[in-house]
Design a protein around this motif. Sequence first.
Motif, PDB file in Angstrom:
ATOM      1  N   GLU A 193      33.185  30.067  38.550  1.00 22.40           N
ATOM      2  CA  GLU A 193      33.451  28.938  37.651  1.00 22.40           C
ATOM      3  C   GLU A 193      33.812  27.675  38.419  1.00 22.40           C
ATOM      4  N   MET A 194      34.735  27.781  39.387  1.00 21.44           N
ATOM      5  CA  MET A 194      35.130  26.599  40.145  1.00 21.44           C
ATOM      6  C   MET A 194      33.987  26.053  41.001  1.00 21.44           C
ATOM      7  N   PRO A 195      33.296  26.883  41.809  1.00 20.45           N
ATOM      8  CA  PRO A 195      32.168  26.342  42.574  1.00 20.45           C
ATOM      9  C   PRO A 195      31.128  25.656  41.700  1.00 20.45           C
ATOM     10  N   ASN A 196      30.827  26.234  40.557  1.00 20.00           N
ATOM     11  CA  ASN A 196      29.847  25.616  39.658  1.00 20.00           C
ATOM     12  C   ASN A 196      30.354  24.269  39.156  1.00 20.00           C
ATOM     13  N   MET A 197      31.665  24.181  38.899  1.00 19.59           N
ATOM     14  CA  MET A 197      32.243  22.916  38.452  1.00 19.59           C
ATOM     15  C   MET A 197      32.166  21.871  39.559  1.00 19.59           C
ATOM     16  N   VAL A 198      32.502  22.288  40.789  1.00 28.13           N
ATOM     17  CA  VAL A 198      32.443  21.366  41.928  1.00 28.13           C
ATOM     18  C   VAL A 198      31.025  20.858  42.139  1.00 28.13           C
ATOM     19  N   ILE A 199      30.072  21.774  42.116  1.00 24.28           N
ATOM     20  CA  ILE A 199      28.675  21.405  42.342  1.00 24.28           C
ATOM     21  C   ILE A 199      28.194  20.440  41.255  1.00 24.28           C
ATOM     22  N   ARG A 239      27.095  16.754  42.135  1.00 25.42           N
ATOM     23  CA  ARG A 239      25.668  16.489  41.916  1.00 25.42           C
ATOM     24  C   ARG A 239      25.493  15.214  41.088  1.00 25.42           C
ATOM     25  N   GLU A 240      26.331  15.037  40.073  1.00 26.35           N
ATOM     26  CA  GLU A 240      26.277  13.824  39.247  1.00 26.35           C
ATOM     27  C   GLU A 240      26.594  12.591  40.081  1.00 26.35           C
TER      28      GLU A 240
END
Length: 547
Positions: free
Chosen positions: A271-277, A281-282
């Motif tokens: 969950e955290m890595p996906n949030m960071v990415i 990315r934005e």
Amino acid sequence: MSSGKLLTPDGAGSTLLPPSKLAPTSTFSALLSTAVGLLFVSLLLYKWRRRRLEKLAALMPGPPALPLIGNGLEFIGSTEDVMGKIISISSSYESPFRVWIGPLLIVVLKNPEDIQIVLNSSKTLGKDPLYRFFRNTVGTGLFSAPVDKWKKNRRAITPAFNNKLLEQFVPVFNQQNKLLVEKLAPHLNKTEQFDLFDLISPATLDIICQTALGIDVKAQDNPECEFAQALYRASELDYMRIYKPWLHTDFVFYNISYGKELTKIYKQLHEMPNMVIKKKREEYEKKKETERLIAEGKISEPVEEEQEPQRLKVFLDILFELIDSGTNFTNDDLRDEVVTMMVGGSETSALTNCFCLLMLAMHPEIQDRVYNEIYSIFGDTDREVTMDDLNNLVYLEQVIKESLRRFPVGPIFLREVKEDIDLTSYTLPAGCTVALCPVAMHMREDIYENPEKYDPERFTADNIAKRHKYSFIPFSGGPRGCIGAKYAMLSMKTTVSTVLRSYSVHTTIKMEDIKLKVDLLMRSAIGYPVTLKPRTRKPIPVSTSAN
């Protein structure tokens, strides 16, 4: 015969079975005989293919093994029991020795000459297939990637760790460690010991996320971080599968409680890595679009940006560029490298920092020498650490290295033998696994005199020069050595020196009280209990006989 009876010699009759009922029995017997024959042939072929492995195993010392499960029963119990058994077996046999985990032959090395051969050979460049158990946790990042993928990604990622960028990370080290000192303050002058790891782990996670990923996740403000908790349990369950061969099959593992628990944990872990990415990315896409519009003359470059320092090109930026350049680098690859970096850059440093500070609490005379070195550089000022300061903290580096010798957080590295490879006394055949065992090698009396003793003098320049280059491998070595070793040392030196500038650390724990456990990394089973006292900003008299 018309009665359907067959006369026996005594005149009694028996009923004849019609041919239609005899046929199925004959067919079953034929199929059974064929199956048994095929099984027998398969076993012969299996034994033939493995003849060199079994011949080598017969020549090597090692614990007695049972059929099918090998030495699997040796490793039943808690992660503390397993670590104790690893240390016990490693100290009982000369290197190299063999261990069977199910049908897998593992050759364990704890001598630097053989370890150098293995770490630098293209025949053993690949991580062992057992690392597949970690791939649901860290994916196929640099830590566990197949050789071809590792070569491509390592070449692309290495520029993120050049000296110029590392120096620009020092302000982040300062920022997060200043916050750590504030978080430690409530424990000042308390008589009850607390676990250092609870505060240092969030700090190292903040540091790696900000320096490598360009985002402050504020883990220190949220010490109950789900990522850290999920990582710990996932590592524990993944490692458990390695030494329990009956859990190697996914069908078995994921249909018992451990596997079902791990499936849920993966969702929390990512969950955290996906949030960071997603967030970065934005920002990356927005920056690219702005640069495109400026280049096309559609907008002018903002004046305020000219006055700001140039933005760091961090690890994650390089990964985005890999995707944009059309290389075979997918979004899943991106997440895998991010998770690998978060694990490798936070947990390993956190554990080493904790072991180091606990050792200094147990050895106050060494702590005094470290503080005097710190005082000789900073005096009684509160100025921030610079790269020059870190390079001048020579004795502190010796202390950290001695902590890594005594408690290497990566206790064992596994490599797959792809082709026959000659060691100093044996030839390892293709198909076996080789285990490099720093936790055992670092405790060899012929390399480190009185190895149980905590002695930073082992790592003076003169003493290092007397030993084999591969007698100290906390970060592995060779082409697949840890890419972030220098980064980690700079980060750890900043953390330990910053804490000691403000506090002295104390403990009632003795060396013999420390029990170790293992998951993906090696940890203290009793934690890292200390108390803190305020630091008097002045030199401390130190006995010249103190180590």
